[in-house]
Design a protein around this motif. Structure first.
Motif, PDB file in Angstrom:
ATOM      1  N   ASN A 146      -7.177   6.611   6.314  1.00  0.00           N
ATOM      2  CA  ASN A 146      -5.772   6.795   6.585  1.00  0.00           C
ATOM      3  C   ASN A 146      -5.509   7.948   7.340  1.00  0.00           C
ATOM      4  OD1 ASN A 146      -4.968   4.586   5.082  1.00  0.00           O
ATOM      5  ND2 ASN A 146      -4.894   5.581   3.326  1.00  0.00           N
ATOM      6  N   GLN A 147      -6.018   9.348   6.791  1.00  0.00           N
ATOM      7  CA  GLN A 147      -5.948  10.625   7.572  1.00  0.00           C
ATOM      8  C   GLN A 147      -6.372  10.629   8.960  1.00  0.00           C
ATOM      9  OE1 GLN A 147      -4.238  13.223   6.132  1.00  0.00           O
ATOM     10  NE2 GLN A 147      -3.521  11.692   4.582  1.00  0.00           N
ATOM     11  N   PHE A 148      -7.689  10.039   9.082  1.00  0.00           N
ATOM     12  CA  PHE A 148      -8.150   9.996  10.674  1.00  0.00           C
ATOM     13  C   PHE A 148      -7.274   9.387  11.654  1.00  0.00           C
ATOM     14  CE2 PHE A 148     -10.799   8.804  14.089  1.00  0.00           C
ATOM     15  CZ  PHE A 148     -11.420  10.019  14.342  1.00  0.00           C
ATOM     16  N   PHE A 149      -6.851   8.218  11.090  1.00  0.00           N
ATOM     17  CA  PHE A 149      -6.140   7.407  12.056  1.00  0.00           C
ATOM     18  C   PHE A 149      -4.596   7.539  11.914  1.00  0.00           C
ATOM     19  CE2 PHE A 149     -10.131   4.963  11.748  1.00  0.00           C
ATOM     20  CZ  PHE A 149     -10.302   4.997  13.115  1.00  0.00           C
ATOM     21  N   ASN A 150      -4.053   8.724  10.896  1.00  0.00           N
ATOM     22  CA  ASN A 150      -2.749   8.770  10.798  1.00  0.00           C
ATOM     23  C   ASN A 150      -2.017   7.609  10.409  1.00  0.00           C
ATOM     24  OD1 ASN A 150      -0.771  10.734  10.488  1.00  0.00           O
ATOM     25  ND2 ASN A 150      -0.274  10.587  12.776  1.00  0.00           N
ATOM     26  N   GLU A 151      -2.444   6.813   9.718  1.00  0.00           N
ATOM     27  CA  GLU A 151      -1.839   5.545   9.251  1.00  0.00           C
ATOM     28  C   GLU A 151      -1.365   4.639  10.502  1.00  0.00           C
ATOM     29  OE1 GLU A 151      -1.502   4.423   6.217  1.00  0.00           O
ATOM     30  OE2 GLU A 151      -1.675   6.031   4.766  1.00  0.00           O
ATOM     31  N   GLN A 152      -1.826   5.037  11.655  1.00  0.00           N
ATOM     32  CA  GLN A 152      -1.451   4.020  12.980  1.00  0.00           C
ATOM     33  C   GLN A 152      -2.492   2.783  12.996  1.00  0.00           C
ATOM     34  OE1 GLN A 152       1.533   5.032  14.233  1.00  0.00           O
ATOM     35  NE2 GLN A 152       1.331   6.626  12.729  1.00  0.00           N
ATOM     36  N   PHE A 153      -2.127   1.890  12.065  1.00  0.00           N
ATOM     37  CA  PHE A 153      -2.883   0.767  12.154  1.00  0.00           C
ATOM     38  C   PHE A 153      -2.053  -0.467  12.930  1.00  0.00           C
ATOM     39  CE2 PHE A 153      -4.218   2.972   8.205  1.00  0.00           C
ATOM     40  CZ  PHE A 153      -5.619   3.349   8.663  1.00  0.00           C
ATOM     41  N   ALA A 154      -2.805  -1.287  13.467  1.00  0.00           N
ATOM     42  CA  ALA A 154      -2.542  -2.406  14.102  1.00  0.00           C
ATOM     43  C   ALA A 154      -2.327  -3.549  12.780  1.00  0.00           C
ATOM     44  CB  ALA A 154      -3.384  -3.333  15.010  1.00  0.00           C
ATOM     45  N   PHE A 155      -3.198  -3.490  11.811  1.00  0.00           N
ATOM     46  CA  PHE A 155      -3.021  -4.244  10.476  1.00  0.00           C
ATOM     47  C   PHE A 155      -3.642  -3.714   9.571  1.00  0.00           C
ATOM     48  CE2 PHE A 155      -4.512  -7.498   7.692  1.00  0.00           C
ATOM     49  CZ  PHE A 155      -3.177  -8.209   7.395  1.00  0.00           C
ATOM     50  N   LYS A 156      -3.276  -3.561   8.235  1.00  0.00           N
ATOM     51  CA  LYS A 156      -4.234  -2.759   7.240  1.00  0.00           C
ATOM     52  C   LYS A 156      -3.671  -3.856   5.678  1.00  0.00           C
ATOM     53  CE  LYS A 156      -4.160   0.855   3.957  1.00  0.00           C
ATOM     54  NZ  LYS A 156      -3.686   2.029   3.650  1.00  0.00           N
ATOM     55  N   VAL A 157      -4.812  -4.235   4.943  1.00  0.00           N
ATOM     56  CA  VAL A 157      -4.679  -4.848   3.814  1.00  0.00           C
ATOM     57  C   VAL A 157      -5.667  -4.256   2.855  1.00  0.00           C
ATOM     58  CG1 VAL A 157      -6.228  -6.634   4.394  1.00  0.00           C
ATOM     59  CG2 VAL A 157      -4.393  -7.315   2.975  1.00  0.00           C
ATOM     60  N   THR A 158      -5.254  -4.420   1.619  1.00  0.00           N
ATOM     61  CA  THR A 158      -6.185  -3.920   0.599  1.00  0.00           C
ATOM     62  C   THR A 158      -6.176  -5.046  -0.578  1.00  0.00           C
ATOM     63  OG1 THR A 158      -5.123  -1.633   0.941  1.00  0.00           O
ATOM     64  CG2 THR A 158      -6.270  -1.971  -1.287  1.00  0.00           C
ATOM     65  N   GLY A 159      -7.565  -5.374  -0.751  1.00  0.00           N
ATOM     66  CA  GLY A 159      -7.624  -6.467  -1.787  1.00  0.00           C
ATOM     67  C   GLY A 159      -7.229  -5.910  -3.349  1.00  0.00           C
ATOM     68  N   VAL A 160      -7.026  -6.851  -4.083  1.00  0.00           N
ATOM     69  CA  VAL A 160      -6.442  -6.756  -5.331  1.00  0.00           C
ATOM     70  C   VAL A 160      -7.527  -7.051  -6.429  1.00  0.00           C
ATOM     71  CG1 VAL A 160      -4.623  -7.151  -7.123  1.00  0.00           C
ATOM     72  CG2 VAL A 160      -4.378  -7.308  -4.599  1.00  0.00           C
ATOM     73  N   PHE A 161      -7.947  -6.121  -7.288  1.00  0.00           N
ATOM     74  CA  PHE A 161      -8.873  -6.273  -8.140  1.00  0.00           C
ATOM     75  C   PHE A 161      -8.613  -7.287  -9.193  1.00  0.00           C
ATOM     76  CE2 PHE A 161     -10.726  -5.105 -12.522  1.00  0.00           C
ATOM     77  CZ  PHE A 161     -12.022  -5.136 -12.030  1.00  0.00           C
TER      78      PHE A 161
END
Length: 477
Positions: A42-57
């Motif tokens: 997140n910090q390296f790319f400064n939250e500049q994502f074309a797409f981001k998703v996080t799995g749910v436990f």
């Protein structure tokens, strides 16, 4: 935002190279839970994502697809029907990424990907299709796969023998902070503790950023530890069960293994683990041990001179060691346990053997101090059982060097210079002689003392041929 990243120079350099390259990049980032993988990306790319998703436990395919769809809507500012399967889901992602400008890097981040691969979901097959049919052909695509379940990433992406075989361009294993980085991190929080206190903190938490971030400069080290671990419902009150349950589907058996290892600090062989846990010594046990090693909880290392090349497994996670030693049977009994226990025999014993672990995790700094950074060196432990004629002997760390020298390392943690007395002098000579006798080594043996403040000069200190102190362990790599 890179200025907010402490340490991680190698990882940042590798991510920067991925940005600059002119071909698609599939990057795997894994490491122990709470070690800062998501923060780094997140910090390296400064939250500049074309797409981001996080799995749910621990949620089924339907929930994972719902979360995936919500992420699609957030990043592409449109409404989407919830797909019924992962092939359709990846196809929607493919179509929308394909509409983005070709002259700009597309960074796609799948965080906690292992949690998305639920039973009978065919997630992995869909991801393989997406990457092999389209992703790998996109010169401007950086696809980052991340997760704390390191064993899943290693097995299904890194060591994949099917459609994902040899597809990743980069693999980053995120290590915990070392002592130097831990000191930097604490200073960023305006915590300016002495190296001795930071070392104790490290022996409790390890260099895990999530844990370190819970510390506050309003309290002393002892007060912080009591507040986090021993006060009812402190931040790390129930960390142990949460930590293992979120990483391993059969966490109970993994916990059995680490508990057995917590009782033998030098480590156990696979056979000994099977005997102590009553688990079958088969491929399943091998897989569980591999899971614990790849997730950063257990260390696998050599026993010196073992012709069968049998490995020993040693518990290496500081929090887990601290849990079994002090937290498991202490919860709620004394909310000021750590403050009240300072300098007791139990704490002294714990700090002694945990300091040995700390030294093993700072071998680069030890070799640097000894002037052997460029010498090929193998670390191992050694012991021999006693018999009718001889006492047993144990050496916790040997540095077997290519230049025909072995550093016999003794590690001692104390709050002052360490004083060698007559009894310890005799013990040192006995174990070194026993080592030569049993191993029949013809290499030169050098006694190296690794201590907090050095060895006090007296009539016995001349036995020491080289020294490393706590200050040396705080060196930058």
């Amino acid at each position: 935002m890179k200025d907010n990243i402490i340490g991680r120079e190698f990882e940042c350099d590798r991510l920067q190279k991925a940005l600059e390259t002119k071909k698609s990049q599939l990057i795997i980032i894994y490491g122990r839970r709470r070690v800062g993988k998501t923060f780094l990306v997140n910090q390296f790319f400064n939250e500049q994502f074309a797409f981001k998703v996080t799995g749910v436990f621990n949620k089924p395919k339907e929930v994972q697809l719902l979360v995936f769809t919500k992420s699609l809507e957030n990043y592409f500012n449109s409404q989407f029907d919830i797909p019924s399967n992962w092939i359709d889901a990846f196809n929607v992602l493919r179509n929308n990424l394909g509409k983005l400008p070709k002259n700009k890097k597309m960074v796609v981040f799948f965080d906690e990907m292992p949690w998305m691969d639920t039973q009978k979901s065919d997630f992995l097959a869909a991801f393989e299709w997406f990457w092999n049919d389209w992703g790998c052909t996109q010169d401007n695509l950086i696809f980052i796969v991340c997760g704390s379940a390191a064993s899943w990433l290693v097995k299904n992406i890194d060591h994949n023998k099917g459609g994902m075989f040899n597809r990743q361009n980069c693999k980053l294993y995120l290590e915990p902070f070392n002592l130097n980085q831990t000191k930097q991190f604490l200073k960023s929080k305006n915590i300016d503790w002495a190296d001795y206190d930071i070392a104790i903190c490290y022996m409790i938490m390890g260099g895990i950023p999530y844990y370190l971030d819970l510390l506050t400069n309003d309290y002393s080290l002892n007060q912080n530890i009591d507040n986090l671990f021993f006060k009812k419902h402190g931040f790390l009150w129930d960390e142990f069960s949460h930590l293992y349950n979120t990483l391993f589907s059969n966490s109970e058996t993994h916990i059995k293994i680490v508990e057995a290892l917590s009782e033998k600090r030098i480590g156990l062989s696979k056979k000994e683990i099977a005997e102590k846990t009553h688990l079958a010594q088969n491929g399943r046990l091998t897989e569980m041990l591999s899971n614990l090693v790849s997730s950063g909880f257990v260390r696998e290392y050599h026993f010196y001179g073992n012709n069968k090349k049998q490995h020993l497994f040693q518990l290496s996670d500081y929090y887990t060691m601290f849990y079994f030693k002090f937290i498991k049977n202490q919860k709620g009994i004394d909310e000021n346990f750590w403050t009240n226990s300072t300098r007791t025999s139990s704490i002294n014993a714990w700090s002694g053997f945990t300091f040995e672990q700390l030294c093993k995790d700072h071998l680069k700094q030890i070799k640097q101090k000894l002037g052997i950074s460029g010498v090929l060196t193998t670390e191992s432990s050694w012991f021999v059982h006693g018999d009718d004629e001889h006492e047993g002997a144990q050496i916790d760390m040997l540095l077997d060097r290519r230049d025909h020298i072995i550093n016999v390392c003794e590690m001692k943690f104390s709050n002052d210079e360490y004083e060698i007395d007559k009894k310890y002098d005799l013990n040192l000579k006995r174990k070194i002689n026993r080592f030569q006798e049993v191993t029949k080594t013809n290499k030169t043996l050098l006694l190296t003392m690794i201590t907090t403040y050095g060895v006090k000069k007296n009539m016995y200190s001349n036995i020491v041929q080289s020294q490393v102190t706590l200050k040396d362990l705080f060196r930058e790599e």
